[in-house]
Motif scaffolding. Structure first.
Motif, PDB file in Angstrom:
ATOM      1  N   HIS A 170      62.052 -77.380   3.400  1.00 49.67           N
ATOM      2  CA  HIS A 170      63.229 -77.959   2.790  1.00 49.67           C
ATOM      3  C   HIS A 170      62.839 -79.139   1.896  1.00 49.67           C
ATOM      4  CE1 HIS A 170      67.519 -78.376   2.662  1.00 49.67           C
ATOM      5  NE2 HIS A 170      67.412 -79.687   2.862  1.00 49.67           N
ATOM      6  N   ALA A 171      62.005 -80.025   2.457  1.00 51.35           N
ATOM      7  CA  ALA A 171      61.566 -81.210   1.720  1.00 51.35           C
ATOM      8  C   ALA A 171      60.789 -80.811   0.468  1.00 51.35           C
ATOM      9  CB  ALA A 171      60.713 -82.095   2.622  1.00 51.35           C
ATOM     10  N   LEU A 172      59.916 -79.811   0.598  1.00 60.36           N
ATOM     11  CA  LEU A 172      59.114 -79.371  -0.544  1.00 60.36           C
ATOM     12  C   LEU A 172      60.011 -78.795  -1.630  1.00 60.36           C
ATOM     13  CD1 LEU A 172      56.182 -77.665   1.389  1.00 60.36           C
ATOM     14  CD2 LEU A 172      55.936 -79.611  -0.157  1.00 60.36           C
ATOM     15  N   GLU A 173      60.962 -77.985  -1.205  1.00 57.61           N
ATOM     16  CA  GLU A 173      61.820 -77.342  -2.191  1.00 57.61           C
ATOM     17  C   GLU A 173      62.691 -78.346  -2.943  1.00 57.61           C
ATOM     18  OE1 GLU A 173      63.314 -73.986   0.018  1.00 57.61           O
ATOM     19  OE2 GLU A 173      61.316 -73.108  -0.250  1.00 57.61           O
ATOM     20  N   GLU A 174      63.077 -79.418  -2.243  1.00 55.77           N
ATOM     21  CA  GLU A 174      63.864 -80.454  -2.915  1.00 55.77           C
ATOM     22  C   GLU A 174      63.090 -81.102  -4.051  1.00 55.77           C
ATOM     23  OE1 GLU A 174      65.529 -83.224  -0.163  1.00 55.77           O
ATOM     24  OE2 GLU A 174      67.337 -81.989   0.085  1.00 55.77           O
ATOM     25  N   GLU A 175      61.761 -81.100  -3.916  1.00 55.12           N
ATOM     26  CA  GLU A 175      60.911 -81.664  -4.963  1.00 55.12           C
ATOM     27  C   GLU A 175      60.488 -80.596  -5.968  1.00 55.12           C
ATOM     28  OE1 GLU A 175      60.061 -84.795  -5.661  1.00 55.12           O
ATOM     29  OE2 GLU A 175      61.355 -85.490  -4.034  1.00 55.12           O
ATOM     30  N   GLY A 176      61.045 -79.428  -5.841  1.00 56.17           N
ATOM     31  CA  GLY A 176      60.708 -78.350  -6.765  1.00 56.17           C
ATOM     32  C   GLY A 176      59.365 -77.694  -6.486  1.00 56.17           C
ATOM     33  N   ILE A 177      58.851 -77.874  -5.263  1.00 58.12           N
ATOM     34  CA  ILE A 177      57.593 -77.223  -4.895  1.00 58.12           C
ATOM     35  C   ILE A 177      57.907 -75.991  -4.065  1.00 58.12           C
ATOM     36  CG2 ILE A 177      55.392 -77.496  -3.678  1.00 58.12           C
ATOM     37  CD1 ILE A 177      55.791 -80.571  -4.112  1.00 58.12           C
ATOM     38  N   GLU A 178      57.420 -74.857  -4.540  1.00 57.29           N
ATOM     39  CA  GLU A 178      57.696 -73.617  -3.819  1.00 57.29           C
ATOM     40  C   GLU A 178      56.900 -73.587  -2.515  1.00 57.29           C
ATOM     41  OE1 GLU A 178      57.725 -68.778  -4.670  1.00 57.29           O
ATOM     42  OE2 GLU A 178      56.292 -70.058  -5.707  1.00 57.29           O
ATOM     43  N   ALA A 179      57.572 -73.356  -1.395  1.00 62.62           N
ATOM     44  CA  ALA A 179      56.879 -73.258  -0.108  1.00 62.62           C
ATOM     45  C   ALA A 179      56.970 -71.827   0.377  1.00 62.62           C
ATOM     46  CB  ALA A 179      57.519 -74.202   0.901  1.00 62.62           C
TER      47      ALA A 179
END
Lengths: 539, 256
Positions: free
Chosen positions: A133-142
């Motif tokens: 969730h945190a990664l995706e909020e920063e636009g990083i695909e997890a």
């Protein structure tokens, strides 16, 4: 905690608040029940066969327990030794007191690396962090790369089993999810579906900037982290991307590689019944200067997040011995019925029922999962490091009642029971009254009505009616018959034993809830003492 | 901020935090910090287990059985030259195009033979083989990247085992300059050469000595591999070759 889990769920369906509510959702889902039952039974019988084949299983369990007890009792020492040795290999070690700190550290590293995507192998700790969730909020695909985890990620769900995360999905549902991803119709054929995932994720591995892993064990003596897995995705994420970030629960330590043999014997056999998982990787730092592969940079984030609360707690310290094998889930009759999601937390099954409230230090919110157990002790028997989960569950319930958070109706019921049972005359009167009240409802000696409190019971079975005569009322006649037929003589030895029992019972207070808890107190305290004293070799 | 200062800053913060972290553990355990090694009376596997040791023949039989049960293929071969013939045969029959192998000295005969096969097949105009030898000595980052790319494309990867364990049916593959981790991971098929004298009975026989390896000699990765990559995540139906190699051949070489 509860809320943040919800936030991660993108499911439209509202999740009910209690285990009971969530369990009803699960019980209504016939496939889930069958799938969970089928799978857990296979895993369970696989485990039993593997333990049997290995031989001396009890001795190995005891050894596993001793190693874990020793390590946890000296956790500060072994953790420091691990950290120093890992740093000597070039690992960047970090400490996080809670999930928030771990997420912050991860995000700082990810931003510094200007990461666009991260590939993840299975890690229960990362579920605690909700890192995706945190990664995706920063636009990083997890991207979850374990086949089962990938499937549930596509479905926007959470794992329902610690070893088989997508246990609740059938191949048709999986084919539908993967077809959407593929942009073409894939048949519900396991080989085809797995083949698609292999190809799809291969690209992701090769282009990802960061690989994220969990950590099954960390070796203090050598500063190594150890991963157990079958698919090879754990090796992928710890070999191909330039930066590796490993999330490690602070209790994952064992002292030496020598001790790893014991864990490598217990873990795979207990989890899946395998002699050893297909891959066991002992990773010590980033690639050496001369190496051509392996991560260039390796970070290990050591997480507390409620674990230290168990230290020094006589009842719950042994929770930290857990090696996350899932054997207690497979053995648990309640888990087999309601499935993992009903537990509502990251960890499900008996271990989850204890661990979730323990890690979240808020008994009030989670306490109803302590009731999702039949206290049969199957979890304890299955546990490869002998964690007395059933004792802990009893203690959790006790704490709840002591804290005045028991159910009002249950409390009243217990008080009523005590009132009636503490006086023979009263009991007799109530029994008479009961026989009179039941009259309109009895059919063929059974009560089938579903009025009021009887609904829960009578929905699936029938209540037997009160007999026309109680045992006490029958006694006069029975006694006469007994005399007439000549009283059987009681063996001297048995009589002596019975008398001794009665005497002993008169001496001690009658057992009630308080004593139960006290006796489990004593058990836990003596276990802990044995652990700390490093019991002399008994053999 | 460059990478070095960023990492230095993180490390400095970590060293401050760690004291608080360890102190907290000690205080929860209601005692002062443990600074010296605790005394251990029990270590590793039960002592009875340490006496379990099979003869060479029994070890070979057990390894083959367990490796095959896990879905692998095993071959008992008298000498290295038989391994060479078998591999040449495999290459011809499978039509493999991309091969990658470690530059380990024990694989030298296979390397030479495969180069010969490559020429032969070229002459016969049947197959165009691309053989990559994994040796990172003196390579720059770009060239190292090409080695990984070659492994990712490879049909077959060939490696020699540091050791093998019969009881668990495992081969042990440490990483080094001449032994890449991706060689045993990315190719579709993996061939592992095991000189039988390296075959032990128990996992502990391999793990215990590793505790003593000096820091400077400890490889970054030691991989214990026990069969083909597998998953049972879809309806508990066993699938082979999910991420790692789906076909694995163990070649046990019996010559000393």
């Amino acid at each position: 905690m509860l809320m943040s889990i919800r936030a991660d769920h993108s499911t439209v369906q509202k999740t009910p608040d209690s285990v009971k509510g969530r369990a009803e959702l699960a019980l209504n889902n016939e496939f889930l029940r069958r799938a969970v039952k089928f799978t857990t039974e296979r895993l369970k019988s696989g485990k039993l066969a593997a333990a049997e084949e290995h031989g001396n299983w009890e001795e190995w369990r005891e050894r596993g327990r001793q190693i874990r007890l020793h390590t946890i009792a000296h956790l500060d020492y072994y953790l420091e030794q691990f950290v120093n040795n890992a740093r000597a290999h070039g690992v960047h070690v970090h400490f996080a007191s809670d999930a928030k700190e771990a997420v912050q550290l991860t995000m700082r590293i990810a931003k510094e690396k200007q990461a666009k995507s991260a590939v993840k192998s299975k890690s229960m700790v990362s579920e605690e962090l909700h890192i995706n969730h945190a990664l995706e909020e920063e636009g990083i695909e997890a991207i979850e790369t374990d086949l089962g985890e990938y499937i549930i990620q596509l479905a926007h769900e959470t794992p329902s089993h610690i070893i088989i995360p997508a246990i609740h999905k059938n191949r048709h549902q999986i084919a539908e999810l993967l077809s959407k991803e593929a942009g073409e119709d894939l048949p519900p054929d396991t080989a085809v579906l797995a083949g698609f995932v292999r190809k799809k994720l291969r690209e992701k591995f090769l282009e990802a900037d960061i690989g994220m892993t969990g950590c099954n064990f960390a070796i203090a003596e050598t500063g190594s982290m150890v991963l157990f897995e079958n698919e090879g995705n754990g090796r992928m994420v710890s070999t191909v991307p330039k930066t590796q970030i490993t999330f490690m629960g602070m209790e994952r330590i064992i002292p030496t590689l020598d001790d790893l043999e014991v864990m490598a014997t217990l873990l795979p056999r207990s989890a899946t019944g395998q002699r050893l998982t297909v891959y066991m990787s002992v990773l010590s730092g980033p690639r050496r200067a001369a190496d051509a592969d392996g991560p260039e940079e390796m970070h290990i984030i050591i997480l507390d997040n409620g674990r230290s609360l168990q230290l020094g707690d006589t009842h719950f310290q042994e929770l930290l011995n857990c090696i996350r094998c899932g054997a207690c889930l497979n053995a648990c009759p309640v888990y087999r019925h309601i499935g993992g999601h009903a537990y509502g937390g990251v960890y499900s099954g008996p271990i989850g029922a204890v661990l979730t409230p323990a890690l979240n230090k808020n008994m009030a919110e989670w306490d109803d999962i302590a009731s999702a157990s039949s206290l049969c002790g199957a979890c304890y028997e299955a546990c490869p490091v002998k964690i007395p989960l059933h004792d802990m569950l009893v203690y959790l319930r006790h704490r709840k009642v002591e804290a005045g958070r028991g159910e009002q109706a249950e409390k009243m019921g217990m008080q009523g029971f005590r009132f009636i049972m503490s006086d023979a005359k009263r009991l007799k009167m109530i029994a008479k009254l009961g026989r009179w009240v039941q009259k309109p409802f009895v059919r063929d000696g059974k009560i089938t009505t579903q009025i009021g409190p009887l609904k829960g019971w009578n929905a699936y079975r029938h209540l037997p009616s009160l007999p026309s005569e109680t045992f006490r009322e029958q006694w006069k006649q029975l006694e006469q018959e007994l005399h007439a037929s000549g009283r059987p003589t009681v063996h001297e030895e048995i009589r002596a034993r019975m008398e001794k029992l009665v005497a002993a019972r008169n001496q001690s207070d009658h057992m009630h809830a308080g004593d139960m808890a006290r006796s489990s107190d004593l058990q836990a305290a003596s276990r802990l003492k044995a652990a700390e004293g490093e019991r002399r070799d008994e053999r | 901020m460059n990478d070095k200062t960023f990492l230095a800053e993180l490390d400095a913060q970590s060293r401050v935090k760690q004291e608080e972290f360890f102190d907290h553990i000690a205080s929860r355990l209601q005692r002062p910090r443990q600074k010296t090694a605790p005394i251990r009376t029990l270590k590793g596997a039960p002592e009875d287990w340490d006496r379990y040791e099979l003869s060479l023949e029994a070890r070979i039989t057990q390894f083959v059985k367990h490796w095959e049960l896990a879905g692998g293929h095993a071959h008992r071969l008298a000498a290295m030259k038989d391994a060479v013939l078998l591999i040449q045969d495999m290459v011809r029959h499978t039509g493999a195009k991309h091969l990658i192998m470690q530059d380990q000295p024990e694989l030298e005969p296979i390397q030479t033979a495969l180069l010969r096969t490559k020429e032969e097949l070229q002459r016969e105009e049947q197959q165009d083989i691309n053989l990559t030898i994994w040796n990172a000595h003196g390579l720059d980052d770009a060239a190292k990247g090409w080695l990984v790319a070659a492994a990712a494309q490879a049909d077959i990867g060939i490696t020699a085992a540091h050791a093998a364990v019969s009881y668990t049916g495992s081969v042990v593959l440490p990483s080094s300059e001449i032994s890449g981790r991706t060689v045993s991971l990315l190719p579709t098929m993996l061939i592992v050469i095991i000189p039988v004298l390296r075959l032990k009975t128990r996992l502990g026989e391999v793990l215990r000595p590793m505790d003593e390896w000096p820091l400077a000699e400890r490889p970054a990765g030691i991989h214990f591999v026990s069969g083909p990559s597998r998953s049972a995540d879809i309806e508990n139906d066993l699938t082979i070759g999910v991420h790692g190699p789906g076909i694995v051949h163990a070649l046990l070489i019996e010559e000393a």
